[in-house]
Design a protein around this motif. Sequence first.
Motif, mmCIF file in Angstrom:
data_model
loop_
_atom_site.group_PDB
_atom_site.id
_atom_site.type_symbol
_atom_site.label_atom_id
_atom_site.label_comp_id
_atom_site.label_asym_id
_atom_site.label_seq_id
_atom_site.Cartn_x
_atom_site.Cartn_y
_atom_site.Cartn_z
ATOM 1 N N ASN A 21 0.800 -1.224 0.000
ATOM 2 C CA ASN A 21 0.000 0.000 0.000
ATOM 3 C C ASN A 21 0.832 1.272 0.000
ATOM 4 O O ASN A 21 0.307 2.358 -0.245
ATOM 5 N N LYS A 22 2.134 1.171 0.261
ATOM 6 C CA LYS A 22 2.964 2.382 0.295
ATOM 7 C C LYS A 22 3.024 3.074 -1.076
ATOM 8 O O LYS A 22 2.817 4.287 -1.160
ATOM 9 N N PRO A 23 3.318 2.366 -2.168
ATOM 10 C CA PRO A 23 3.277 3.040 -3.473
ATOM 11 C C PRO A 23 1.916 3.622 -3.806
ATOM 12 O O PRO A 23 1.822 4.679 -4.445
ATOM 13 N N ARG A 24 0.833 2.950 -3.402
ATOM 14 C CA ARG A 24 -0.506 3.508 -3.643
ATOM 15 C C ARG A 24 -0.658 4.849 -2.933
ATOM 16 O O ARG A 24 -1.208 5.806 -3.481
ATOM 17 N N LYS A 25 -0.207 4.912 -1.682
ATOM 18 C CA LYS A 25 -0.361 6.137 -0.910
ATOM 19 C C LYS A 25 0.533 7.252 -1.432
ATOM 20 O O LYS A 25 0.238 8.438 -1.256
ATOM 21 N N LEU A 26 1.618 6.873 -2.099
ATOM 22 C CA LEU A 26 2.540 7.882 -2.617
ATOM 23 C C LEU A 26 2.225 8.310 -4.054
ATOM 24 O O LEU A 26 2.678 9.362 -4.499
ATOM 25 N N LYS A 27 1.445 7.516 -4.773
ATOM 26 C CA LYS A 27 1.231 7.728 -6.212
ATOM 27 C C LYS A 27 0.876 9.172 -6.540
ATOM 28 O O LYS A 27 1.436 9.768 -7.473
ATOM 29 N N TYR A 28 -0.057 9.766 -5.804
ATOM 30 C CA TYR A 28 -0.502 11.126 -6.097
ATOM 31 C C TYR A 28 0.155 12.165 -5.185
ATOM 32 O O TYR A 28 -0.255 13.319 -5.168
ATOM 33 N N ASN A 29 1.188 11.731 -4.459
ATOM 34 C CA ASN A 29 1.933 12.651 -3.588
ATOM 35 C C ASN A 29 3.297 13.014 -4.165
ATOM 36 O O ASN A 29 4.075 13.702 -3.501
ATOM 37 N N ILE A 116 5.272 18.826 2.725
ATOM 38 C CA ILE A 116 5.325 18.046 3.954
ATOM 39 C C ILE A 116 4.238 16.976 3.917
ATOM 40 O O ILE A 116 3.056 17.284 3.808
ATOM 41 N N LEU A 117 4.683 15.742 4.008
ATOM 42 C CA LEU A 117 3.789 14.587 3.960
ATOM 43 C C LEU A 117 3.664 14.027 5.375
ATOM 44 O O LEU A 117 4.666 13.844 6.061
ATOM 45 N N PRO A 118 2.449 13.751 5.863
ATOM 46 C CA PRO A 118 2.303 13.278 7.245
ATOM 47 C C PRO A 118 2.902 11.902 7.463
ATOM 48 O O PRO A 118 3.136 11.140 6.518
ATOM 49 N N GLU A 119 3.131 11.571 8.727
ATOM 50 C CA GLU A 119 3.610 10.249 9.100
ATOM 51 C C GLU A 119 2.647 9.192 8.574
ATOM 52 O O GLU A 119 1.433 9.318 8.672
ATOM 53 N N GLY A 120 3.204 8.145 7.980
ATOM 54 C CA GLY A 120 2.358 7.103 7.411
ATOM 55 C C GLY A 120 1.820 7.436 6.036
ATOM 56 O O GLY A 120 1.287 6.579 5.346
ATOM 57 N N GLY A 121 1.950 8.706 5.627
ATOM 58 C CA GLY A 121 1.541 9.106 4.288
ATOM 59 C C GLY A 121 0.062 9.275 4.076
ATOM 60 O O GLY A 121 -0.393 9.427 2.938
ATOM 61 N N SER A 122 -0.740 9.260 5.152
ATOM 62 C CA SER A 122 -2.197 9.315 4.985
ATOM 63 C C SER A 122 -2.690 10.746 4.839
ATOM 64 O O SER A 122 -2.749 11.497 5.811
ATOM 65 N N ASN A 123 -3.035 11.109 3.613
ATOM 66 C CA ASN A 123 -3.668 12.391 3.312
ATOM 67 C C ASN A 123 -4.634 12.166 2.154
ATOM 68 O O ASN A 123 -4.876 11.025 1.745
ATOM 69 N N ALA A 124 -5.204 13.244 1.628
ATOM 70 C CA ALA A 124 -6.202 13.097 0.572
ATOM 71 C C ALA A 124 -5.623 12.413 -0.667
ATOM 72 O O ALA A 124 -6.279 11.569 -1.295
ATOM 73 N N ALA A 125 -4.383 12.752 -1.026
ATOM 74 C CA ALA A 125 -3.766 12.129 -2.195
ATOM 75 C C ALA A 125 -3.576 10.634 -1.975
ATOM 76 O O ALA A 125 -3.755 9.818 -2.888
ATOM 77 N N ALA A 126 -3.203 10.249 -0.755
ATOM 78 C CA ALA A 126 -3.029 8.829 -0.445
ATOM 79 C C ALA A 126 -4.353 8.084 -0.523
ATOM 80 O O ALA A 126 -4.419 6.944 -1.006
ATOM 81 N N VAL A 127 -5.414 8.706 -0.045
ATOM 82 C CA VAL A 127 -6.737 8.076 -0.094
ATOM 83 C C VAL A 127 -7.139 7.806 -1.540
ATOM 84 O O VAL A 127 -7.666 6.733 -1.866
ATOM 85 N N ARG A 128 -6.886 8.759 -2.435
ATOM 86 C CA ARG A 128 -7.215 8.553 -3.848
ATOM 87 C C ARG A 128 -6.454 7.360 -4.413
ATOM 88 O O ARG A 128 -7.007 6.584 -5.208
#
Length: 279
Positions: A21-29, A116-128
């Motif tokens: 899931n890490k690449p998924r969360k980073l894809k749009y970040n 600045i990306l939050p810990e764990g990478g969970s933000n709106a871009a990660a959700v997408r």
Amino acid sequence: MEELLDPGLGRVRVFLMHDDNKPRKLKYNLGHRRLLTFGGAYSNHIRAVAEAGARHGIETVGVIRGEEHLPLNPVLARAAACGMTLTYLDRAAYRRKHTEEVQAALRARWGADIAILPEGGSNAAAVRGCAELPGEIPIEYDVVCCPVGTGGTLAGIAAGLPEGRRALGFAVLKGAGFLEGEVARLQRETYGRTWSNWAINLDYHFGGYAKTTPTLDAFIAKYRVEGVYVAKMLYGILDLARRGAFAPGTRIVAVVTGQPSTPVDVCAAPTGFDSGEPR
């Protein structure tokens, strides 16, 4: 996709979907020239951001909780080999990493243009990014299960589910009731709405993040699965199935998160270390 076979499942069927899931969360970040993020000394998120930076030519800074310890452990050594600049925050300051005061100080040091990306990478871009996962499931199913650390993966999966399907997350943290609010917040931040097709089970943390018990250790040894996230989810699914929590005939897809055993190596440091920060 493989089926988990266990006599305790009865007529419930569980299929394992291996998905990092890490690449998924980073894809749009990754649409930034410079990226700063946070993590512990054994953070999969730090590793993933460093590898993505090396792959895409992005300058990365990792803010690590606690003090520097040399030599670097395998995770931080790999991050450094990928070109990530490592810096450290004492634990008191790290707990305030989300505040304007701390982030202003980081921008003053690393540049006002740094993302600045939050810990764990969970933000709106990660959700997408995580919302794309249901569309890639190649079988018929009723429920998608995943481990939950920061809530981004569950928020995305639930948002991407077809009508009539539901998502069930298993918290790996003790006292994680706050995660329900986090998942809802992330969905609102991303889509301006929430979904009612998901839930979080709080009963299988085994003492807290990265904690274990003899029972969980035996389960890990039997099924040969990663222990911080995946084992807790799978134990929970099997236990709930034995208790009759799923209707007979229910088809469950369990998302086995984490790096594949043979990742594409984009850096010069050793790979394969997989414990770390919340997903």
